[in-house]
Design a protein around this motif. Structure first.
Motif, PDB file in Angstrom:
ATOM      1  N   ARG A 138       0.842  -1.183   0.000  1.00  0.00           N
ATOM      2  CA  ARG A 138       0.000   0.000   0.000  1.00  0.00           C
ATOM      3  C   ARG A 138       0.884   1.242   0.000  1.00  0.00           C
ATOM      4  O   ARG A 138       1.855   1.284   0.762  1.00  0.00           O
ATOM      5  CB  ARG A 138      -0.884  -0.009   1.251  1.00  0.00           C
ATOM      6  CG  ARG A 138      -2.199   0.713   1.079  1.00  0.00           C
ATOM      7  CD  ARG A 138      -2.901   0.914   2.410  1.00  0.00           C
ATOM      8  NE  ARG A 138      -2.859  -0.249   3.289  1.00  0.00           N
ATOM      9  CZ  ARG A 138      -3.947  -0.959   3.631  1.00  0.00           C
ATOM     10  NH1 ARG A 138      -5.128  -0.630   3.158  1.00  0.00           N
ATOM     11  NH2 ARG A 138      -3.833  -1.979   4.448  1.00  0.00           N
ATOM     12  N   ASP A 139       0.613   2.168  -0.876  1.00  0.00           N
ATOM     13  CA  ASP A 139       1.304   3.466  -0.963  1.00  0.00           C
ATOM     14  C   ASP A 139       2.758   3.354  -1.431  1.00  0.00           C
ATOM     15  O   ASP A 139       3.156   3.983  -2.380  1.00  0.00           O
ATOM     16  CB  ASP A 139       1.250   4.213   0.385  1.00  0.00           C
ATOM     17  CG  ASP A 139      -0.185   4.486   0.796  1.00  0.00           C
ATOM     18  OD1 ASP A 139      -1.006   4.799  -0.092  1.00  0.00           O
ATOM     19  OD2 ASP A 139      -0.491   4.353   1.995  1.00  0.00           O
ATOM     20  N   GLU A 140       3.537   2.578  -0.681  1.00  0.00           N
ATOM     21  CA  GLU A 140       4.960   2.475  -1.012  1.00  0.00           C
ATOM     22  C   GLU A 140       5.326   1.005  -1.207  1.00  0.00           C
ATOM     23  O   GLU A 140       4.869   0.153  -0.452  1.00  0.00           O
ATOM     24  CB  GLU A 140       5.832   3.022   0.145  1.00  0.00           C
ATOM     25  CG  GLU A 140       5.585   4.474   0.473  1.00  0.00           C
ATOM     26  CD  GLU A 140       6.200   5.393  -0.573  1.00  0.00           C
ATOM     27  OE1 GLU A 140       7.190   4.980  -1.219  1.00  0.00           O
ATOM     28  OE2 GLU A 140       5.662   6.503  -0.759  1.00  0.00           O
ATOM     29  N   ASP A 178       3.616   1.234 -10.613  1.00  0.00           N
ATOM     30  CA  ASP A 178       3.307   2.027  -9.427  1.00  0.00           C
ATOM     31  C   ASP A 178       1.864   2.459  -9.372  1.00  0.00           C
ATOM     32  O   ASP A 178       1.343   2.736  -8.298  1.00  0.00           O
ATOM     33  CB  ASP A 178       4.230   3.244  -9.378  1.00  0.00           C
ATOM     34  CG  ASP A 178       5.610   2.875  -8.846  1.00  0.00           C
ATOM     35  OD1 ASP A 178       5.662   2.216  -7.791  1.00  0.00           O
ATOM     36  OD2 ASP A 178       6.615   3.204  -9.498  1.00  0.00           O
ATOM     37  N   THR A 179       1.205   2.535 -10.514  1.00  0.00           N
ATOM     38  CA  THR A 179      -0.123   3.151 -10.501  1.00  0.00           C
ATOM     39  C   THR A 179      -1.197   2.278 -11.128  1.00  0.00           C
ATOM     40  O   THR A 179      -2.284   2.753 -11.436  1.00  0.00           O
ATOM     41  CB  THR A 179      -0.086   4.487 -11.274  1.00  0.00           C
ATOM     42  OG1 THR A 179       0.438   4.239 -12.583  1.00  0.00           O
ATOM     43  CG2 THR A 179       0.801   5.478 -10.575  1.00  0.00           C
ATOM     44  N   SER A 206      -5.199   1.690  -8.318  1.00  0.00           N
ATOM     45  CA  SER A 206      -5.392   2.895  -7.515  1.00  0.00           C
ATOM     46  C   SER A 206      -6.872   3.218  -7.464  1.00  0.00           C
ATOM     47  O   SER A 206      -7.559   3.186  -8.479  1.00  0.00           O
ATOM     48  CB  SER A 206      -4.607   4.064  -8.132  1.00  0.00           C
ATOM     49  OG  SER A 206      -4.977   5.266  -7.482  1.00  0.00           O
ATOM     50  N   ARG A 209      -7.724   7.288  -3.706  1.00  0.00           N
ATOM     51  CA  ARG A 209      -7.185   7.667  -2.394  1.00  0.00           C
ATOM     52  C   ARG A 209      -5.876   6.941  -2.148  1.00  0.00           C
ATOM     53  O   ARG A 209      -4.888   7.521  -1.744  1.00  0.00           O
ATOM     54  CB  ARG A 209      -8.156   7.291  -1.275  1.00  0.00           C
ATOM     55  CG  ARG A 209      -9.565   7.786  -1.485  1.00  0.00           C
ATOM     56  CD  ARG A 209     -10.468   7.209  -0.402  1.00  0.00           C
ATOM     57  NE  ARG A 209     -10.154   7.797   0.908  1.00  0.00           N
ATOM     58  CZ  ARG A 209     -10.863   8.797   1.431  1.00  0.00           C
ATOM     59  NH1 ARG A 209     -11.900   9.279   0.781  1.00  0.00           N
ATOM     60  NH2 ARG A 209     -10.541   9.289   2.608  1.00  0.00           N
ATOM     61  N   THR A 210      -5.939   5.641  -2.389  1.00  0.00           N
ATOM     62  CA  THR A 210      -4.780   4.797  -2.099  1.00  0.00           C
ATOM     63  C   THR A 210      -4.289   4.170  -3.392  1.00  0.00           C
ATOM     64  O   THR A 210      -5.095   3.741  -4.216  1.00  0.00           O
ATOM     65  CB  THR A 210      -5.169   3.645  -1.138  1.00  0.00           C
ATOM     66  OG1 THR A 210      -5.920   4.201  -0.071  1.00  0.00           O
ATOM     67  CG2 THR A 210      -3.949   2.928  -0.622  1.00  0.00           C
ATOM     68  N   THR A 211      -2.983   4.120  -3.571  1.00  0.00           N
ATOM     69  CA  THR A 211      -2.451   3.358  -4.695  1.00  0.00           C
ATOM     70  C   THR A 211      -1.716   2.147  -4.144  1.00  0.00           C
ATOM     71  O   THR A 211      -1.217   2.152  -3.018  1.00  0.00           O
ATOM     72  CB  THR A 211      -1.487   4.186  -5.565  1.00  0.00           C
ATOM     73  OG1 THR A 211      -0.328   4.480  -4.789  1.00  0.00           O
ATOM     74  CG2 THR A 211      -2.142   5.458  -6.036  1.00  0.00           C
ATOM     75  N   TYR A 212      -1.709   1.122  -4.967  1.00  0.00           N
ATOM     76  CA  TYR A 212      -1.088  -0.132  -4.569  1.00  0.00           C
ATOM     77  C   TYR A 212       0.001  -0.484  -5.583  1.00  0.00           C
ATOM     78  O   TYR A 212      -0.265  -1.168  -6.556  1.00  0.00           O
ATOM     79  CB  TYR A 212      -2.134  -1.240  -4.509  1.00  0.00           C
ATOM     80  CG  TYR A 212      -3.234  -0.958  -3.503  1.00  0.00           C
ATOM     81  CD1 TYR A 212      -3.124  -1.414  -2.195  1.00  0.00           C
ATOM     82  CD2 TYR A 212      -4.359  -0.208  -3.864  1.00  0.00           C
ATOM     83  CE1 TYR A 212      -4.115  -1.133  -1.265  1.00  0.00           C
ATOM     84  CE2 TYR A 212      -5.352   0.068  -2.946  1.00  0.00           C
ATOM     85  CZ  TYR A 212      -5.236  -0.399  -1.644  1.00  0.00           C
ATOM     86  OH  TYR A 212      -6.211  -0.113  -0.732  1.00  0.00           O
TER      87      TYR A 212
END
Length: 442
Positions: A135-137, A307-308, A311, A314-317
């Motif tokens: 999640r996110d990073e 990376d995208t 998504s 709100r949140t990218t995975y």
RNA sequence: GUGGUCGUAGCUCAGCUGGUAGAGCGCUUGGUUGUGGUCCAGGAGGUCGCGGGUUCAAGCCCCGUCGAUCACCCCA
């Protein structure tokens, strides 16, 4: 009814070939699980807008329509998935609340594409996919781990050696940016055609399509010409005198992948700075894998970091993954006979039948062997023993058990050596290599 | 989607300048009165992808069609 003809692009395997495919799949599954990947399956269909987002209209998607649907109502907007990464991204978004991150999963399923078939390229094919998403990073060390898992999974299969060509898009795009090229994605796309078109044509495209200067185009080609089995590629890139923070990041990440691979799977990975992977959704490390001696098949295992892709706004995975093209890898080897199985049935022992009245006794013997995990079948008829042996021989069944009538001990015959001896049915074991069919390379 | 090549027995293929279909392997029966593989002798198996045309006559020539396959595109 006339004999049905095969359907182009929808290969079907014979039992002996299917045994090979099954064992390869089992092997991969075990290897993935040893690395802690959880298995999932996703449905065969996805909404078309999921499949086609990012403008991937070049993909030939099979759409789904109910036969009884009204002509006017149009299709339901469903299509068969063409890979396992896009459905997985959707799955992550849909179930994000119930998944633990970082989430590592493997997925082995058929995929469909409507493109014209060719060797190693089918309209229905199997992929074995592993991904790690967070999640996110997403820490870069997963870009190092994923190819090592694949190397581990491929190890121990009787396949020709594979070579994984690795690049990093940050490296290429950072380099182009440092060079002063505006549209670095377009540059990447053009460089990807280097193998097909050759350096002259690519140079021309760079100049014409993205208005690169001749010097910039030459620098791009020089970068693409760099490849090395070790981290020495980094010095050669730096020697070109381009500087950019993104380039540095890419160099560092690619060096980490190459160094780890050199350590854990020597000979597997080569840094190859011409690898770009179409346009797609990749943002970091990209991988392509060729089978040595079968380079014409193209890549049998590809993937990269994205990376995208997943998504919800709100949140990218962000994730990183690799897909093994099981059909691309196996079908050509199976149809040329380069790979086969020791037999075409699971059966290890055929129980012979002296007379039909003995079937119940033969079944009882078979049960006793099965109880200890030995695959057994009873002869279809009380034909001459010669015929029953031939029945076993044609299928590759290694042993024939003669029940022995009138108080005689049962005897077992290894039909390859012809050796026959009395057996105790409750303790006899076949040699370990004969218990189940094995894959053999020609 | 565009272009090239190819469709003859279960499989791999031969079939000449048009004259009524063949081999090897496989399958099957027997030699071999209950233990295969080798060997020998027999046997079965073909709407020549499909439809039309030319011809006294078409597997062969022409047109169409279907299928496969290769290349392009794209990719596992």
């Amino acid at each position: 009814m006339p004999r049905p003809q095969p359907l182009s692009g929808f290969p079907e395997l014979l039992p002996r070939q299917h045994i090979v495919e099954q064992q390869v799949v089992d092997h991969l599954r075990r290897a993935f699980e040893l690395h802690g990947f959880a298995g999932i399956q996703t449905r065969a269909v996805e909404p078309l807008d999921q499949l086609l987002r990012k403008g991937e209209t070049s993909k030939e998607v099979y759409v789904l329509r109910r036969l009884q649907a009204d002509a006017e109502s149009g299709d339901a907007g469903l299509g068969l998935h063409f890979d396992l990464t896009v459905p997985f991204a959707r799955y992550v978004l849909e179930h994000a609340g119930k998944l633990q991150f970082p989430f590592r999963r493997y997925q082995i399923q058929p995929c469909w594409r409507g493109e014209r078939p060719q060797e190693g390229r089918y309209r229905e094919f199997w992929q074995a996919d592993i991904d790690i998403v967070d999640r996110d990073e997403l820490p870069a060390h997963y870009e190092v781990e994923i190819p090592l898992v694949i190397a581990d999974a491929l190890r121990g299969l009787p396949l020709p050696p594979v070579r994984m060509h690795v690049n990093n898009r940050k490296l290429s795009q950072g380099f182009y940016r440092g060079l002063g090229i505006g549209d670095t994605e377009a540059a990447l796309r053009i460089i990807d055609k280097l193998d097909k078109l050759g350096p002259e044509a690519v140079r021309k495209l760079l100049v014409e399509e993205i208005e690169a200067s001749p010097d910039q185009a030459d620098a791009c080609l020089e970068l693409a010409g760099i490849s090395a089995p070790d981290t020495s590629f980094a010095d050669r890139v730096r020697a070109l005198g381009v500087t950019d923070p993104l380039l540095d990041e890419g160099l560092e990440e690619l060096a980490a992948v190459v160094a780890a691979a050199e350590q854990e799977a020597p000979g597997l990975v080569v840094a190859d700075l011409r690898i770009a992977r179409g346009l797609d959704y990749y943002t970091g490390t990209v991988y392509e894998t060729v089978l040595e001696g079968h380079e014409g098949l193209g890549s049998v295992c590809s993937g990269g970091r994205y990376d995208t892709l997943a998504s919800d706004g709100r949140t990218t995975y962000p994730g990183v993954g690799l897909s093994i093209g099981i059909s691309r890898l196996l079908v050509p080897l199976l149809s040329t006979g380069a790979l086969s199985a020791t037999r075409e049935v699971p059966t290890c022992v055929l129980v012979a039948l002296a007379e039909e009245e003995g079937r119940a006794d033969a079944n009882a013997l078979a049960r006793r062997l099965r109880a200890r995990g030995i695959p057994v079948q009873v002869s279809p008829s009380a034909a001459k023993f010669g015929k029953q042996i031939k029945f076993a021989d044609k299928r590759g069944i290694p042993f024939v058990l003669f029940p022995g009538d009138g108080g005689q001990d049962p005897e077992i015959k290894d039909i390859r050596s012809g050796e026959q001896s009395p057996v105790d049915v409750d303790s006899w074991e076949p040699p370990a290599e004969d218990l189940h069919p094995r894959i053999v390379a020609a």
